[in-house]
Design a protein around this motif. Structure first.
Motif, PDB file in Angstrom:
ATOM      1  N   LEU A 187      56.201 -10.815  91.116  1.00 59.82           N
ATOM      2  CA  LEU A 187      56.013  -9.497  91.744  1.00 59.82           C
ATOM      3  C   LEU A 187      54.540  -9.094  91.682  1.00 59.82           C
ATOM      4  O   LEU A 187      53.964  -8.668  92.689  1.00 59.82           O
ATOM      5  N   LEU A 188      53.941  -9.233  90.510  1.00 57.86           N
ATOM      6  CA  LEU A 188      52.527  -8.881  90.371  1.00 57.86           C
ATOM      7  C   LEU A 188      51.646  -9.798  91.221  1.00 57.86           C
ATOM      8  O   LEU A 188      50.682  -9.332  91.853  1.00 57.86           O
ATOM      9  N   GLU A 189      51.982 -11.066  91.263  1.00 57.07           N
ATOM     10  CA  GLU A 189      51.218 -12.007  92.090  1.00 57.07           C
ATOM     11  C   GLU A 189      51.295 -11.614  93.566  1.00 57.07           C
ATOM     12  O   GLU A 189      50.283 -11.629  94.280  1.00 57.07           O
ATOM     13  N   GLN A 190      52.479 -11.249  94.024  1.00 60.75           N
ATOM     14  CA  GLN A 190      52.635 -10.840  95.427  1.00 60.75           C
ATOM     15  C   GLN A 190      51.888  -9.536  95.694  1.00 60.75           C
ATOM     16  O   GLN A 190      51.259  -9.378  96.739  1.00 60.75           O
ATOM     17  N   MET A 191      51.949  -8.607  94.753  1.00 63.30           N
ATOM     18  CA  MET A 191      51.219  -7.348  94.923  1.00 63.30           C
ATOM     19  C   MET A 191      49.723  -7.606  95.022  1.00 63.30           C
ATOM     20  O   MET A 191      49.038  -6.995  95.860  1.00 63.30           O
ATOM     21  N   ARG A 192      49.241  -8.497  94.193  1.00 66.09           N
ATOM     22  CA  ARG A 192      47.797  -8.814  94.238  1.00 66.09           C
ATOM     23  C   ARG A 192      47.417  -9.502  95.547  1.00 66.09           C
ATOM     24  O   ARG A 192      46.321  -9.282  96.080  1.00 66.09           O
ATOM     25  N   LYS A 193      48.332 -10.295  96.068  1.00 64.34           N
ATOM     26  CA  LYS A 193      48.089 -10.935  97.371  1.00 64.34           C
ATOM     27  C   LYS A 193      48.003  -9.866  98.467  1.00 64.34           C
ATOM     28  O   LYS A 193      47.094  -9.886  99.307  1.00 64.34           O
ATOM     29  N   VAL A 194      48.944  -8.923  98.452  1.00 60.97           N
ATOM     30  CA  VAL A 194      48.915  -7.817  99.421  1.00 60.97           C
ATOM     31  C   VAL A 194      47.611  -7.045  99.265  1.00 60.97           C
ATOM     32  O   VAL A 194      46.948  -6.713 100.258  1.00 60.97           O
ATOM     33  N   LEU A 195      47.251  -6.757  98.032  1.00 61.83           N
ATOM     34  CA  LEU A 195      46.045  -5.990  97.758  1.00 61.83           C
ATOM     35  C   LEU A 195      44.799  -6.671  98.328  1.00 61.83           C
ATOM     36  O   LEU A 195      43.991  -6.034  99.006  1.00 61.83           O
ATOM     37  N   ASP A 196      44.656  -7.962  98.092  1.00 62.05           N
ATOM     38  CA  ASP A 196      43.493  -8.704  98.596  1.00 62.05           C
ATOM     39  C   ASP A 196      43.425  -8.673 100.123  1.00 62.05           C
ATOM     40  O   ASP A 196      42.359  -8.436 100.701  1.00 62.05           O
ATOM     41  N   ILE A 197      44.554  -8.910 100.760  1.00 57.13           N
ATOM     42  CA  ILE A 197      44.574  -8.947 102.226  1.00 57.13           C
ATOM     43  C   ILE A 197      44.340  -7.556 102.815  1.00 57.13           C
ATOM     44  O   ILE A 197      43.602  -7.397 103.787  1.00 57.13           O
ATOM     45  N   ALA A 198      44.945  -6.542 102.187  1.00 57.87           N
ATOM     46  CA  ALA A 198      44.748  -5.172 102.670  1.00 57.87           C
ATOM     47  C   ALA A 198      43.291  -4.735 102.485  1.00 57.87           C
ATOM     48  O   ALA A 198      42.728  -4.074 103.367  1.00 57.87           O
ATOM     49  N   GLU A 199      42.689  -5.112 101.363  1.00 55.82           N
ATOM     50  CA  GLU A 199      41.267  -4.793 101.144  1.00 55.82           C
ATOM     51  C   GLU A 199      40.405  -5.442 102.218  1.00 55.82           C
ATOM     52  O   GLU A 199      39.502  -4.812 102.764  1.00 55.82           O
ATOM     53  N   ASP A 200      40.700  -6.699 102.524  1.00 53.80           N
ATOM     54  CA  ASP A 200      39.952  -7.421 103.555  1.00 53.80           C
ATOM     55  C   ASP A 200      40.075  -6.740 104.913  1.00 53.80           C
ATOM     56  O   ASP A 200      39.137  -6.756 105.704  1.00 53.80           O
ATOM     57  N   GLY A 201      41.236  -6.131 105.155  1.00 53.38           N
ATOM     58  CA  GLY A 201      41.461  -5.457 106.431  1.00 53.38           C
ATOM     59  C   GLY A 201      41.059  -3.997 106.447  1.00 53.38           C
ATOM     60  O   GLY A 201      41.286  -3.294 107.436  1.00 53.38           O
ATOM     61  N   GLY A 202      40.470  -3.508 105.343  1.00 47.42           N
ATOM     62  CA  GLY A 202      40.060  -2.105 105.296  1.00 47.42           C
ATOM     63  C   GLY A 202      41.234  -1.140 105.259  1.00 47.42           C
ATOM     64  O   GLY A 202      41.091   0.041 105.596  1.00 47.42           O
ATOM     65  N   ASP A 203      42.382  -1.607 104.813  1.00 51.01           N
ATOM     66  CA  ASP A 203      43.613  -0.815 104.788  1.00 51.01           C
ATOM     67  C   ASP A 203      43.753  -0.113 103.437  1.00 51.01           C
ATOM     68  O   ASP A 203      44.485  -0.550 102.552  1.00 51.01           O
ATOM     69  N   GLU A 204      43.033   0.981 103.286  1.00 45.48           N
ATOM     70  CA  GLU A 204      42.992   1.687 102.011  1.00 45.48           C
ATOM     71  C   GLU A 204      44.311   2.364 101.662  1.00 45.48           C
ATOM     72  O   GLU A 204      44.605   2.550 100.477  1.00 45.48           O
ATOM     73  N   GLY A 205      45.117   2.696 102.647  1.00 38.08           N
ATOM     74  CA  GLY A 205      46.435   3.275 102.356  1.00 38.08           C
ATOM     75  C   GLY A 205      47.320   2.298 101.601  1.00 38.08           C
ATOM     76  O   GLY A 205      47.962   2.651 100.607  1.00 38.08           O
ATOM     77  N   THR A 206      47.339   1.048 102.066  1.00 37.13           N
ATOM     78  CA  THR A 206      48.120   0.014 101.390  1.00 37.13           C
ATOM     79  C   THR A 206      47.496  -0.314 100.040  1.00 37.13           C
ATOM     80  O   THR A 206      48.215  -0.474  99.040  1.00 37.13           O
TER      81      THR A 206
END
Length: 165
Positions: A112-131
């Motif tokens: 779960l934490l690994e998946q959250m960190r994956k989402v976080l990295d991709i969202a950061e790359d996309g400038g998606d601060e809400g996510t």
């Protein structure tokens, strides 16, 4: 998606990973329900209540993740068969002992934490601060829950003396 001012190609990657996290949370939620229903023994009252607290939290996160996917103008997965196909979490038996239940949950916290960190990295790359904001809070909460569950299963002088009596 024009009103969000996000790059659609980057957002699609975030949505994919959010759908995986949604699937993970659905299986985690069901595991918590399973354990809530099937806990027995001297730790029944503590763990019955704790599992209910955890599945209620997971239920809220499931809804928030799905709504975030909708906010990003995509559609959340919503079929159990899809969840089973893409989830990093596996189902559990119903006849586990209390400590085995806690061990199983802690084992699930890693993916779960690994998946959250994956989402976080991709969202950061996309400038998606809400996510990023949402997932950052989820990480903090799950890390704390992990610490508490691990503390519960840690043998102390009291629990060692009790188990040898």
């Amino acid at each position: 998606m024009d009103y969000l001012k996000l790059d659609k190609s980057k957002t699609e990657k975030t949505v994919f990973e959010l759908n995986v996290l949604l699937a993970d949370y659905h299986l985690y939620y069901q595991k918590l329900r399973n354990f809530h229903w099937n806990i027995v023994g001297e730790n029944f009252f503590d763990l019955h209540d704790k599992f209910e607290e955890l599945y209620n939290d997971a239920k809220i996160k499931i809804d928030e993740i799905a709504e975030r996917i909708l906010t990003l103008r995509s559609q959340p997965l919503s079929n159990l068969s899809q969840y089973l196909d893409i989830s990093n979490i596996k189902e559990s038996d119903s006849d586990l002992k209390d400590r085995q239940m806690i061990d199983a949950l802690l084992k699930d916290h890693a993916p779960l934490l690994e998946q959250m960190r994956k989402v976080l990295d991709i969202a950061e790359d996309g400038g998606d601060e809400g996510t990023v904001d949402m997932i950052g809070a989820y990480i903090r909460e799950l890390e704390k829950t992990s610490w508490m569950l691990d503390a519960w299963r840690t043998k102390t002088v009291q629990t060692v003396a009790k188990s040898t009596s």
